[in-house]
Motif scaffolding. Sequence first.
Motif, PDB file in Angstrom:
ATOM      1  N   TYR A  31       0.833  -1.201   0.000  1.00 41.65           N
ATOM      2  CA  TYR A  31       0.000   0.000   0.000  1.00 41.65           C
ATOM      3  C   TYR A  31       0.866   1.248   0.000  1.00 41.65           C
ATOM      4  O   TYR A  31       1.811   1.358   0.781  1.00 41.65           O
ATOM      5  CB  TYR A  31      -0.888   0.043   1.245  1.00 41.65           C
ATOM      6  N   SER A  33       0.334   5.766  -0.430  1.00 50.57           N
ATOM      7  CA  SER A  33      -0.651   6.845  -0.455  1.00 50.57           C
ATOM      8  C   SER A  33       0.048   8.188  -0.539  1.00 50.57           C
ATOM      9  O   SER A  33       1.199   8.323  -0.113  1.00 50.57           O
ATOM     10  CB  SER A  33      -1.503   6.827   0.839  1.00 50.57           C
ATOM     11  N   SER A  94       2.333   1.167   3.657  1.00 45.86           N
ATOM     12  CA  SER A  94       2.037   0.200   4.706  1.00 45.86           C
ATOM     13  C   SER A  94       1.955  -1.188   4.092  1.00 45.86           C
ATOM     14  O   SER A  94       1.731  -1.336   2.888  1.00 45.86           O
ATOM     15  CB  SER A  94       0.734   0.537   5.435  1.00 45.86           C
ATOM     16  N   SER A 101      -1.682  -2.672   9.926  1.00 49.08           N
ATOM     17  CA  SER A 101      -0.322  -2.170   9.789  1.00 49.08           C
ATOM     18  C   SER A 101      -0.339  -0.656   9.665  1.00 49.08           C
ATOM     19  O   SER A 101      -0.999  -0.116   8.789  1.00 49.08           O
ATOM     20  CB  SER A 101       0.324  -2.776   8.540  1.00 49.08           C
ATOM     21  N   PRO A 102       0.359   0.062  10.553  1.00 46.77           N
ATOM     22  CA  PRO A 102       0.306   1.528  10.500  1.00 46.77           C
ATOM     23  C   PRO A 102       1.066   2.075   9.306  1.00 46.77           C
ATOM     24  O   PRO A 102       1.963   1.439   8.781  1.00 46.77           O
ATOM     25  CB  PRO A 102       0.967   1.947  11.807  1.00 46.77           C
ATOM     26  N   LEU A 103       0.689   3.256   8.884  1.00 48.05           N
ATOM     27  CA  LEU A 103       1.372   3.925   7.792  1.00 48.05           C
ATOM     28  C   LEU A 103       2.758   4.397   8.218  1.00 48.05           C
ATOM     29  O   LEU A 103       2.957   4.844   9.340  1.00 48.05           O
ATOM     30  CB  LEU A 103       0.577   5.144   7.345  1.00 48.05           C
ATOM     31  N   PHE A 105       5.470   7.200   7.059  1.00 50.10           N
ATOM     32  CA  PHE A 105       5.487   8.422   6.266  1.00 50.10           C
ATOM     33  C   PHE A 105       6.904   8.835   5.884  1.00 50.10           C
ATOM     34  O   PHE A 105       7.858   8.604   6.633  1.00 50.10           O
ATOM     35  CB  PHE A 105       4.856   9.570   7.053  1.00 50.10           C
TER      36      PHE A 105
ATOM     37  N   TYR B  36      -0.634   9.738  15.873  1.00 47.58           N
ATOM     38  CA  TYR B  36       0.641  10.041  15.247  1.00 47.58           C
ATOM     39  C   TYR B  36       1.244  11.278  15.896  1.00 47.58           C
ATOM     40  O   TYR B  36       0.534  12.192  16.314  1.00 47.58           O
ATOM     41  CB  TYR B  36       0.473  10.312  13.749  1.00 47.58           C
ATOM     42  N   PRO B  44       4.592  12.422   9.883  1.00 49.64           N
ATOM     43  CA  PRO B  44       3.976  11.833  11.080  1.00 49.64           C
ATOM     44  C   PRO B  44       4.621  10.497  11.437  1.00 49.64           C
ATOM     45  O   PRO B  44       4.962   9.704  10.557  1.00 49.64           O
ATOM     46  CB  PRO B  44       2.513  11.650  10.664  1.00 49.64           C
TER      47      PRO B  44
END
Lengths: 114, 114
Positions: A31, A33, A94, A101-103, A105, B36, B44
Motif C-alpha cells: 500500500y 498513499s 504500509s 499495519s500503521p502507515l 510516512f 501520530y 507523522p
Amino acid sequence: NAGVTQTPKFQVLKTGQSMTLQCAQDMNHEYMSWYRQDPGMGLRLIHYSVGAGITDQGEVPNGYNVSRSTTEDFPLRLLSAAPSQTSVYFCASSSAEVYNSPLHFGNGTRLTVT
Amino acid sequence: GESVGLHLPTLSVQEGDNSIINCAYSNSASDYFIWYKQESGKGPQFIIDIRSNMDKRQGQRVTVLLNKTVKHLSLQIAATQPGDSAVYFCAEKSRGTGFQKLVFGTGTRLLVSP
C-alpha cells in the motif's frame, strides 16, 4: 533501511508548470498513499495504491495524477500547478500482510506555487 | 462527510506533568484508531493504535482511551518531556477499508516547558 524517501524536499513552481513529486519505499509495502497537509487542517488523501498497477482516488484528487509501475515507487504528478496546490505533500506506505499495519510516512515535500 | 477532529489546538504543559490530548470522531463505522506524532519538518510518526473492540491500550509512557459511546479518543502521555513537543494527530480507519485511506484530525500542538 531508508523507509519512505521523498524528493525534492522543497520546490517552487509558477502557475501552469508541471512537475513530479517522487516517492520510494524499500520495505516491500503493497500500500502507498499521497496526502497533502495544509495549515489548520489534517492530512487529506489525494491518491492511493494497493499494489503495482492499481491506483484510486482519495478525497482531493483533482489536479493530480499517479501511477504505480513498481512496488517501490509511487510518483505524484501535478499537471498544471495552481496556487491552491501550495502545500506540504506526504507519501506513506504500509504492508497489506499484517492486519492493522500503521502507515510509514516520508518527511514531505514543501511545494509553493506562485 | 465523516470527520475526525480535535478539541484543543494547543496544549502547554510543564516537564514532568501528564498530558492529555483529545479527539472526537463522527464515523460510526470506524474500527481502528491511531495516534501520530509530527515533529517540525518531519512526517507523522506512529505512536500507538487501538481497535474499536478495546477501550484502553497502553504503551511506553502513552495510553490511548476509546469511548465509543460518545465517539471520543484520547492520548495520555505520562511524565511529559521536552522531546514530546510536537503536533499530535488522531486518525481513523473505516471498517472495510485499508490503511491507504486513513482520515486524519486537524492536530494538537503540545508544548512542553522545561
